[in-house]
Write an enzyme that holds these catalytic residues in place. Structure first.
Site, PDB file in Angstrom:
ATOM      1  CB  SER A 173      -0.942   0.004   1.218  1.00  0.00           C
ATOM      2  OG  SER A 173      -1.757  -1.140   1.243  1.00  0.00           O
ATOM      3  CG  ASP A 292      -9.098   0.473   0.697  1.00  0.00           C
ATOM      4  OD1 ASP A 292      -8.640  -0.585   1.169  1.00  0.00           O
ATOM      5  OD2 ASP A 292      -9.065   1.553   1.318  1.00  0.00           O
TER       6      ASP A 292
HETATM    7  O1  LIG Z   1      -3.471   4.615   5.451  1.00  0.00           O
HETATM    8  C1  LIG Z   1      -4.639   4.563   5.069  1.00  0.00           C
HETATM    9  O2  LIG Z   1      -5.404   5.554   5.108  1.00  0.00           O
HETATM   10  C2  LIG Z   1      -5.132   3.287   4.526  1.00  0.00           C
HETATM   11  C3  LIG Z   1      -4.254   2.302   4.133  1.00  0.00           C
HETATM   12  C4  LIG Z   1      -4.681   1.011   3.549  1.00  0.00           C
HETATM   13  O3  LIG Z   1      -4.495  -0.010   4.518  1.00  0.00           O
HETATM   14  P1  LIG Z   1      -3.269  -1.081   4.498  1.00  0.00           P
HETATM   15  O4  LIG Z   1      -2.004  -0.348   4.473  1.00  0.00           O
HETATM   16  O5  LIG Z   1      -3.502  -1.822   5.763  1.00  0.00           O
HETATM   17  O6  LIG Z   1      -3.456  -1.916   3.256  1.00  0.00           O
HETATM   18  C5  LIG Z   1      -6.154   1.059   3.108  1.00  0.00           C
HETATM   19  O7  LIG Z   1      -6.623  -0.238   2.858  1.00  0.00           O
HETATM   20  C6  LIG Z   1      -7.033   1.712   4.147  1.00  0.00           C
HETATM   21  O8  LIG Z   1      -8.382   1.778   3.736  1.00  0.00           O
HETATM   22  C7  LIG Z   1      -6.600   3.133   4.408  1.00  0.00           C
HETATM   23  C1  LIG Z   2      -9.525  -1.042   4.974  1.00  0.00           C
HETATM   24  C2  LIG Z   2     -10.254   0.046   5.192  1.00  0.00           C
HETATM   25  O1  LIG Z   2     -10.233   0.813   6.307  1.00  0.00           O
HETATM   26  P1  LIG Z   2      -9.441   0.647   7.693  1.00  0.00           P
HETATM   27  O2  LIG Z   2      -8.322  -0.323   7.498  1.00  0.00           O
HETATM   28  O3  LIG Z   2      -8.965   2.023   7.986  1.00  0.00           O
HETATM   29  O4  LIG Z   2     -10.440   0.165   8.695  1.00  0.00           O
HETATM   30  C3  LIG Z   2     -11.169   0.533   4.121  1.00  0.00           C
HETATM   31  O5  LIG Z   2     -11.735   1.632   4.266  1.00  0.00           O
HETATM   32  O6  LIG Z   2     -11.380  -0.169   3.115  1.00  0.00           O
END
Ligand SMILES: O=C(O)C1=C[C@@H](OP(=O)(O)O)[C@@H](O)[C@H](O)C1
Ligand SMILES: C=C(OP(=O)(O)O)C(=O)O
Length: 410
Positions: A173, A292
């Protein structure tokens, strides 16, 4: 709340929707505003995850419950651990208590933080007693969740000597880490990201600054999916977006071009136009940088009768629900031929969608929103439809404005 979703057939969609601010940008900026009060935020998200973050940041002693909000859980862990005088029990929903946090807690403890596990080792709830950290350099695994890294980076400029992070393994990510660093940069906080090392320099004070949150691209994905499944000539105007987005999910523009959805910028809005049929009959897509989007894309492919191979999905099992399992169950109910591993999803083309199916949402906003566009093909029921408020409270209202028929059923 159970909703029945359908939409008129053979009808061109022409509408405009204003989408709330990015929840990722909002939760980062709220934490930074707590550290640097000169920051003013515009177009803050109205998502539940952002409300719980705002509420949590007002507490210094006692319990903070962040419900389902992963970013709030991870960001507040770093915040309270470094906030001198804080004495906090940080807890969440029962699912949050199954979402791992050991990598972040270990890193903070090695820097000198005082954190206990109050339930199962490695998982929330946490007991946090804030104090000044002794060290300024640490290495941590980067292949499980970028949120652990962003959490550390957000508090880094408030530490006496800043912070150096050495990231181990394949970084997952990445755009979310870059978003964190770009927001720091925008506030005049110096940082560097080269190879596997990130450095953030200390900053005592930030000059007064207005930061405008861009609207949420993950939320826009459901409208991309709707256009992909809609009549040629359909158009949607979504606001407020920026050509130079901080959000990795803006990659949607390229992915959906293959499904016949063209994107053009008009000031702060994007115009989506369904220009023709899908250009492809199979999609290969690595979503390591945009996890996501997985549910939206899988359902779009299913609705279009296109096969797909989605990879880079290793983080999906520890999100709001096990998203790979949830997709497998619900697409199978609709007649989909789907196989998953711990990090991939394979969908075969289907020529028919089973009608009258009720989709289970597993406390996951994205399950509800990703399946809703199928209402363009066949009436579909969404169970526990209120889950959308985690990121997009007005989702159902906005679908009504683009001529979807949405009724509460018992
Ligand atoms: O830093 C953030 O705002 C996010 C990072 C992502 O998570 P991961 O790093 O756990 O994949 C994403 O899936 C999440 O909805 C929001
Ligand atoms: C993974 C998500 O959110 P969080 O990990 O912040 O709960 C999301 O919004 O898809």
């Amino acid at each position: 709340m159970k909703l029945s979703i359908s939409a008129p057939r053979g009808h061109q969609i022409k509408a405009a929707v204003t989408i709330t601010g990015s929840k990722s940008e909002s939760n980062r900026l709220l934490l930074l505003q707590a550290l640097y009060p000169g920051i003013t935020i515009e177009n803050l998200s109205n998502a539940d995850d952002v409300r719980v973050m705002q509420k949590g940041l007002q507490v210094k002693q006692g319990e903070v419950d962040i419900h389902h909000a992963g970013t709030a859980m991870r960001f507040l862990t770093a915040y309270f651990a470094t906030l001198e005088g804080a004495d906090i029990v940080l807890t969440g929903s029962s699912r949050m208590k199954e979402r791992p946090i050991a990598i972040l807690v270990d890193a903070l403890r090695r820097l000198g933080a005082d954190i206990d596990y109050l339930g199962n080792e490695g998982y929330p709830p946490l007991g946090l007693r804030g104090r000044a950290l002794e060290l300024n350099q640490i290495s941590l695994p980067a292949n499980v969740s970028s949120q652990y890294i962003s959490a550390l980076l957000l508090v880094a400029p408030s530490l006496k000597e800043g912070l150096i992070l050495d990231l181990e393994g394949q970084i997952t990510s990445v755009p979310y880490i870059r978003m964190t660093l770009q927001l720091l940069e925008e506030l005049g906080i110096r940082n560097e990201f080269t190879g596997q090392r990130i450095r953030v320099y200390p900053k005592a004070k930030v000059d007064p600054k207005l930061v405008v949150v861009e609207s949420d691209w993950s939320s826009a994905s459901y409208f991309y999916s709707i256009l992909a499944l809609s009549e040629e000539g359909s158009e949607l105007l979504l606001s407020s977006y920026k050509a130079n987005s901080l959000q990795g999910d803006s990659v949607l523009q390229n992915i959906y071009a293959d499904f016949g959805v063209e994107t053009s910028f008009e000031g702060h809005s994007i115009r989506l136009t369904k220009v023709g049929k899908a250009q492809i009959n199979h999609l290969d897509c690595d979503l390591t940088e945009a996890p996501d989007l997985a549910q939206t894309i899988a359902v779009s492919c299913f609705g279009l009768g296109i096969s797909c191979t989605l990879t880079g999905l290793h983080t999906l099992k520890i999100k709001e629900t096990d998203r790979l399992l949830a997709l497998e169950k619900e697409l199978t109910k609709l007649g989909g031929k789907i196989t998953t591993t711990n990090s991939t999803l394979q969908l075969e083309p289907s020529d028919e969608i089973v009608s009258g199916v009720a989709i289970d949402t597993y406390n996951d906003h994205r399950m509800a929103m990703a399946f809703a566009p199928l209402g363009l093909h066949t009436p579909i029921t969404i169970n526990d439809a209120g889950v959308v408020s985690k990121s997009y409270p007005y989702f159902w209202k906005d679908l009504k404005t683009i001529s979807f028929d949405i009724r509460e059923v018992s």
